[in-house]
Scaffold this active site. Structure first.
Site: not given
Ligand SMILES: *Cc1c(COP(=O)(O)O)cnc(C)c1O
Length: 466
Positions: A111-112
């Protein structure tokens, strides 16, 4: 929009300066002076919008004064063009109550990417405006590093130095960092834990000479712009499940408290959030803090969820500040106490401010494995260990059956395929977008985890300010 430091004595700055600075000069973290308010009507108007358009609407108030809406739209369009799913962050249904919000469709499978692809665009825009150069120094437990490197590799006005704890990141994570051979990318494996690496980075930022000589900036979730980008998907998901007409609960696998803090920001802006479930592994400082008010640092235990093997959660300070009544001077003193004794009690105001929204759970490796198996049996979904910690917490939280519970799926199962295989017997294949990761050449330095060794290495390679 103006931003203030959680420690009350750094100057208040606009969005552009906050993005480039990362940490505030008094050691605190920046937050908007006040929360923009979205009415039910504003939220209803998000129905049916694309991810990029939702992002533009949600972030416009935060960038006011630094970017026009048109500029923001261009940057968002570029940032999300590299995601492999049209919805950018699609929802997947598991049963009548539980959903996964898949945040891993970006280039590095976690998700970064959602925040860092945008941050890379923001850096480039702001640096070219000023004709300035930036040295990014960061510590990673695995996923921030690869996402940040992907977002800035080859950019002329940026050097990036990324520290990871040697031997404590997965082979996919390491290769996603160390096989990027662009001249502005420098990987450093240090002896020690993620917390040791993060402490080194903090020490560099607290060294005013070093910081200004190389114009240091941060890409970890102490950078406000990252949290801002993560607020978007709470709106995007909640609107699809019935907001503003109905409230949604979110369960968030948590390490540095960045992702779940973005959910808190969404709630502050007016999104109907029924509950935010903070899911930790056995490194449970956040669970103890939220359940008992006991924020005391334990020993880091290495687990199958390395991105959550954290005992000091930087962004928790933002919650303590906002929920505790925004008294920067008092918080600075409380944090100084924590920094010397590695333990503190939350004040009653902080506990009360958090209690109405947050719940928490500590999930051990059995709980994680059972959640992975359940997702597979219930819905044929192969999920990663971090997402499984979130799902386990979601299922034991006792949320009323009429409230949808969305678990944030923070990584693609293939990123942690050894752990997935151990738990489920299934080895998820790497998706085509990562290409020939295991055939590429790696390059990285190995250094002892000391301030002297790391700063000397950086000073030899970074571009000092003119
Ligand atoms: C970074 C990360 C987390 C923890 O997120 P925080 O914002 O640090 O709380 C959880 N899961 C994965 C896969 C991550 O990469």
């Amino acid at each position: 929009m103006h931003y203030v430091s959680t420690r009350g004595s750094a100057p208040s700055l606009g969005f552009e300066d906050v993005t480039l600075a990362g940490l505030a000069s008094d050691g605190g973290l920046y937050l908007p002076e006040s929360w923009p308010a979205f009415s039910a009507e504003d939220i209803r108007a998000l129905a049916g919008l694309s991810y990029v358009e939702t992002a533009v609407r949600v972030m416009t108030p935060f960038v006011a004064g630094s970017l026009t809406q048109e500029e923001l739209r261009d940057l968002c369009t570029a940032a999300y063009a590299r995601f492999s799913h049209q919805a950018v962050t699609p929802l997947v249904q598991l049963d009548h109550q539980h959903w996964m919000l898949e945040l891993f469709h970006g280039p590095t499978l976690a998700f970064k990417d959602v925040a860092l692809q945008l941050l890379g665009q923001l850096f480039e825009r702001f640096l070219s405006r000023r004709d300035d150069h930036l040295t990014i120094v960061g510590a990673t437990s695995g996923d921030t590093g690869s996402a940040a490197i992907d977002a800035v590799a080859g950019r002329e006005k940026i050097d990036i130095f990324m520290l990871h704890p040697e031997g404590r990141v997965s082979d996919v994570q390491r290769r996603q960092m160390t096989t990027v051979l662009a001249p502005n990318v420098h990987n450093i494996a240090i002896e020690g834990s993620f917390d040791d690496a993060q402490a080194l980075v903090k020490a560099m930022f607290n060294n005013a000479d070093f910081k200004s000589r190389f114009n240091l900036s941060a890409v970890n979730s102490i950078n406000w712009a990252r949290l801002m980008a993560q607020v978007v998907y709470y709106f995007y998901a909640a609107v699809r499940l019935g907001a503003p007409e109905r409230a949604i609960a979110f369960s968030v696998p948590t390490g540095n408290f960045g992702d779940v803090f973005a959910g808190y920001v969404a709630a502050k802006m007016g999104l109907p959030v029924a509950r935010l479930i903070v899911a930790t592994n056995v490194n449970d400082i956040l669970h103890r803090a939220l359940a008992d008010g006991d924020y005391s640092q334990g020993q880091v235990v290495a687990t199958a969820t390395p991105s959550m093997d954290i005992q000091v959660s930087s962004n928790f300070e933002r919650l303590l500040f906002d929920a505790g009544g925004r008294d920067g001077k008092a918080l600075a003193e409380q944090m100084r106490g924590f920094e010397s004794s590695r333990a503190m009690r939350l004040t009653n105001a902080q506990r009360d401010g958090a209690a109405h929204l947050f719940a928490s759970a500590r999930i051990d490796s059995d709980g994680m494995t059972m959640a992975m198996r359940w997702a597979y049996d219930a819905a044929g979904q192969v999920i990663d260990p971090h997402s499984a910690i979130g799902l386990a917490a979601a299922r034991e939280a006792g949320v009323d059956a009429s409230t949808p519970v969305v678990t944030l799926a923070t990584a693609h199962a293939a990123k942690f395929r050894d752990a997935v295989e151990r738990a489920t017997g299934t080895r998820p294949p790497l998706p085509p977008r990562v290409g020939d990761l295991f055939a590429r050449e790696e390059s990285y330095a190995k250094l002892p985890g000391t301030f002297g060794a790391v700063t000397a290495y950086i000073a030899e390679r970074a571009t000092p300010r003119a």
